[in-house]
Design an enzyme around this catalytic site. Structure first.
Site, PDB file in Angstrom:
ATOM      1  N   ASP A 106       0.946  -1.124  -0.098  1.00 23.65           N
ATOM      2  CA  ASP A 106      -0.080   0.051   0.107  1.00 23.65           C
ATOM      3  C   ASP A 106       0.897   1.542   0.096  1.00 23.65           C
ATOM      4  O   ASP A 106       0.401   2.323   0.590  1.00 23.65           O
ATOM      5  CB  ASP A 106      -1.327  -0.152   1.122  1.00 23.65           C
ATOM      6  CG  ASP A 106       0.086   0.074   2.181  1.00 23.65           C
ATOM      7  OD1 ASP A 106       0.753  -0.065   2.844  1.00 23.65           O
ATOM      8  OD2 ASP A 106      -0.761  -0.077   3.405  1.00 23.65           O
ATOM      9  N   LYS A 157       7.606   4.625  16.104  1.00 26.20           N
ATOM     10  CA  LYS A 157       6.215   5.072  17.205  1.00 26.20           C
ATOM     11  C   LYS A 157       7.100   6.171  17.834  1.00 26.20           C
ATOM     12  O   LYS A 157       5.955   6.466  19.052  1.00 26.20           O
ATOM     13  CB  LYS A 157       4.966   4.631  16.143  1.00 26.20           C
ATOM     14  CG  LYS A 157       4.054   4.016  15.276  1.00 26.20           C
ATOM     15  CD  LYS A 157       3.041   3.813  14.692  1.00 26.20           C
ATOM     16  CE  LYS A 157       2.614   3.215  14.012  1.00 26.20           C
ATOM     17  NZ  LYS A 157       2.650   2.557  13.747  1.00 26.20           N
ATOM     18  N   ASP A 217       1.860   6.565   2.326  1.00 27.03           N
ATOM     19  CA  ASP A 217       1.066   5.490   2.573  1.00 27.03           C
ATOM     20  C   ASP A 217      -0.160   6.045   2.272  1.00 27.03           C
ATOM     21  O   ASP A 217      -0.963   6.617   2.985  1.00 27.03           O
ATOM     22  CB  ASP A 217       1.199   5.248   3.877  1.00 27.03           C
ATOM     23  CG  ASP A 217       0.794   3.587   4.486  1.00 27.03           C
ATOM     24  OD1 ASP A 217      -0.212   3.475   3.635  1.00 27.03           O
ATOM     25  OD2 ASP A 217       0.557   4.143   5.801  1.00 27.03           O
TER      26      ASP A 217
HETATM   27  P1  GTP Z   1      -4.590  -1.053   8.662  1.00 24.00           P
HETATM   28  O1  GTP Z   1      -5.965  -2.205   8.931  1.00 24.00           O
HETATM   29  O2  GTP Z   1      -5.677   0.093   7.956  1.00 24.00           O
HETATM   30  O3  GTP Z   1      -3.863  -0.686   9.390  1.00 24.00           O
HETATM   31  O4  GTP Z   1      -4.912  -1.833   6.448  1.00 24.00           O
HETATM   32  P2  GTP Z   1      -3.552  -3.088   6.571  1.00 24.00           P
HETATM   33  O5  GTP Z   1      -4.173  -4.387   7.625  1.00 24.00           O
HETATM   34  O6  GTP Z   1      -3.431  -3.475   5.153  1.00 24.00           O
HETATM   35  O7  GTP Z   1      -1.883  -3.179   7.622  1.00 24.00           O
HETATM   36  P3  GTP Z   1      -0.797  -1.829   7.073  1.00 24.00           P
HETATM   37  O8  GTP Z   1      -1.049  -0.973   6.597  1.00 24.00           O
HETATM   38  O9  GTP Z   1      -0.076  -2.164   8.370  1.00 24.00           O
HETATM   39  O10 GTP Z   1       0.248  -3.447   6.556  1.00 24.00           O
HETATM   40  C1  GTP Z   1       0.883  -2.832   5.216  1.00 24.00           C
HETATM   41  C2  GTP Z   1       1.342  -3.791   4.890  1.00 24.00           C
HETATM   42  O11 GTP Z   1       1.157  -5.720   4.789  1.00 24.00           O
HETATM   43  C3  GTP Z   1       0.147  -3.976   3.462  1.00 24.00           C
HETATM   44  O12 GTP Z   1       0.284  -4.148   2.334  1.00 24.00           O
HETATM   45  C4  GTP Z   1      -0.654  -5.168   4.256  1.00 24.00           C
HETATM   46  O13 GTP Z   1      -1.734  -5.925   3.902  1.00 24.00           O
HETATM   47  C5  GTP Z   1       0.222  -5.973   4.678  1.00 24.00           C
HETATM   48  N1  GTP Z   1      -0.516  -7.039   5.857  1.00 24.00           N
HETATM   49  C6  GTP Z   1      -0.309  -6.654   6.451  1.00 24.00           C
HETATM   50  N2  GTP Z   1      -1.214  -7.686   7.489  1.00 24.00           N
HETATM   51  C7  GTP Z   1      -0.347  -8.229   6.854  1.00 24.00           C
HETATM   52  C8  GTP Z   1      -0.432 -10.042   6.538  1.00 24.00           C
HETATM   53  O14 GTP Z   1      -0.653 -10.305   7.924  1.00 24.00           O
HETATM   54  N3  GTP Z   1      -0.432 -11.315   6.019  1.00 24.00           N
HETATM   55  C9  GTP Z   1      -0.356 -10.420   4.915  1.00 24.00           C
HETATM   56  N4  GTP Z   1       0.201 -11.487   3.574  1.00 24.00           N
HETATM   57  N5  GTP Z   1       0.296  -9.183   4.531  1.00 24.00           N
HETATM   58  C10 GTP Z   1       0.026  -8.298   5.580  1.00 24.00           C
END
Ligand code: GTP
Length: 361
Positions: A106, A157, A217
Site C-alpha cells: 500500500d 512510533k 502510504d
Molecule cells: P490497516 O488495517 O488499515 O492498518 O491496514 P493493513 O491491514 O493493510 O495494515 P498495514 O497498513 O499496517 O499493512 C502494511 C502492508 O502489509 C499492507 O500492504 C498489508 O496488506 C500487509 N499486511 C499486513 N498484515 C499482513 C499479514 O498478516 N499478512 C500479509 N500477507 N500481509 C499483511
C-alpha cells in the site's frame, strides 16, 4: 530476482472502501494499485512475484490470474489467519530461491528498484531497507543508521519531540534468504517490530537506502486523496490510462465548467452546468447530473451524482448514487452500492457503508 508483495491486510483504515474491494485492488486513477506495483516490478526486470494475500484474495486472483497477461509468473500464498509482515515471508519460504524484494502493498513511491539492487550489491549485508525522510516521524517506524548506512536501531512510533531521526521505514526491502531463518514459523510475526530488531541484536548487518523519492502510504483516506492530487499535478510521476483532461474534456462535455487538473474516464457522462475540479478523478461509467459540483474527489466506477449535488474532498466507491441536491461533507468516504437519498446532508468525515448510514470504526 523475485518479489513478495504483502497484500494480506484488512485495510481497516480505508473502510468502508475495503468492505467491497481489498486494499491492493483500490483504484489509483482507474487502475488497481497492485497493477501499478506489478508494472514497477516488471520495469525493474522482475518477472516472478509472490502475492502474500489473506483478505478478499479472490478479487486479486480474478484480476491477475497466473500473471501471464503481464508476462509475469504470479504465485499466491493465501493465509487463513494473518501471519504478519514477517510471518507472511516465512510462509512463502519454499518459493524463494535467492535475494528477494519485499514490498508493502500500500505504498505509492517513485523508488527506483534497480538502483536499490545495485546499492545492495555494493553494501552487502543481510538486507537493505528503503528509508524516506518525513516531517512528522512520530507516526512511523524510525530507523537510526550510521554514516555508512548501517542500521543501528529501530524506534517504532516515538512520541512527538523525541524522534531520534526523521528517516523512517518506507516499506520496501531487499533481503537475503538468510533473513528467513530468523522468522519463527506458524505464528504472526512482524518484520518491523520483531525480525529486524532481532537481526540487529544478533549483530547481523542491515543497511539503509535513503532516497528523496515521492512516497505516500495509501492506507488512509486523506493520503489516498493526497496521492491523487500529487499524481494529477505531476508531483508523483505515473503513467495514466487514456482519459480526458482539461481542454479535451471541455470539448466533449459542452457547457461543463472544468478546473484542471482533472482525469475523466472517456466513458463518463456529464450534464450541462456541472462544475468539475480541480483535483477530480472520475472512473468508467460515472454520470454527473446538471449543476452538480465536484471538487477534490475520486469517484470509482458507475457512480451516479444527481443534479445539484455537491461533493468536496471525498471518495465514493463504485455503483453508489448521490441523490439530487445532496451535500457530501469534506473528508467523507462512501462505500460501494450506497444510496444517498436526495437532499441528504452527509456530515464531514462521515463513513457510509451500503444500506443505512453506519457509524464505522
Ligand atoms: P490497516 O488495517 O488499515 O492498518 O491496514 P493493513 O491491514 O493493510 O495494515 P498495514 O497498513 O499496517 O499493512 C502494511 C502492508 O502489509 C499492507 O500492504 C498489508 O496488506 C500487509 N499486511 C499486513 N498484515 C499482513 C499479514 O498478516 N499478512 C500479509 N500477507 N500481509 C499483511
Amino acid at each position: 530476482m523475485q518479489a513478495v508483495v504483502l497484500v494480506g491486510g484488512e485495510g481497516t483504515r480505508l473502510r468502508p472502501l475495503t468492505y467491497g474491494t481489498p486494499k491492493p485492488m483500490v483504484p489509483i486513477v482507474g487502475v488497481p494499485y497492485l497493477a501499478r506495483t506489478m508494472e514497477r516490478l516488471f520495469e525493474a526486470g522482475i518477472r516472478e512475484v509472490i502475492l502474500a494475500a489473506g483478505y478478499m484474495p479472490q478479487a486479486i486472483v480474478d484480476y491477475f490470474g497466473d500473471g501471464s497477461r503481464l508476462d509475469m509468473e504470479i504465485t499466491y500464498a493465501i493465509e487463513q489467519e494473518p501471519l504478519g509482515t514477517a510471518g507472511a515471508l516465512k510462509n512463502v519460504e519454499q518459493h524463494l530461491t535467492g535475494p528477494f524484494f519485499v514490498l508493502n502493498g500500500d505504498v505509492l513511491t517513485s523508488l527506483d528498484l534497480t538502483a536499490m539492487m545495485a546499492f545492495h550489491r555494493q553494501a552487502g549485508g543481510l538486507g537493505v531497507l528503503h528509508l524516506i525522510r518525513v516531517e512528522d516521524p512520530s507516526a512511523f517506524g524510525c530507523v537510526v543508521r550510521g554514516a555508512d548506512g548501517r542500521i543501528g536501531r529501530f524506534v517504532e512510533k516515538p512520541p512527538q519531540g523525541s524522534e531520534p531521526t526523521d528517516e523512517v521505514n518506507a516499506g520496501t526491502y531487499l533481503l537475503e534468504p538468510e533473513v528467513l531463518q530468523a522468522i519463527p514459523a506458524g505464528r504472526n510475526v512482524s518484520i518491523e517490530r520483531e525480525t529486524f530488531p532481532q537481526l540487529l541484536a544478533a549483530g547481523k548487518p542491515l543497511y539503509a537506502y535513503v532516497t528523496q523519492d515521492y512516497w505516500i502510504d495509501l492506507g488512509r483516506p486523506e493520503h489516498y486523496l493526497a496521492a491523487h492530487r500529487d499524481i494529477l499535478s505531476g508531483a508523483m510521476p505515473l503513467r495514466l490510462e487514456p482519459g480526458l483532461t482539461g481542454a479535451v474534456a471541455q470539448a466533449k462535455h459542452h457547457s461543463v465548467r472544468l478546473f484542471a487538473p482533472v482525469h475523466l474516464d472517456p466513458d463518463v457522462q456529464i450534464e450541462p452546468g456541472a462544475e468539475i475540479g480541480p483535483n477530480v478523478v472520475l472512473g468508467r461509467g460515472c454520470r454527473i447530473g446538471a449543476g452538480a459540483v465536484l471538487r477534490d474527489c475520486v469517484l470509482w466506477e458507475d457512480v451516479v451524482v444527481e443534479a445539484g449535488a455537491l461533493i468536496e474532498e471525498a471518495i465514493v466507491a463504485s455503483r453508489t448514487r448521490i441523490g439530487r441536491g445532496s451535500v457530501i461533507g469534506r473528508g467523507s468516504v462512501i462505500g460501494h452500492d450506497v444510496e444517498v437519498e436526495a437532499g441528504s446532508i452527509v456530515a464531514p468525515g462521515a463513513r457510509l457503508g451500503p444500506g443505512t448510514p453506519l457509524p464505522i470504526p
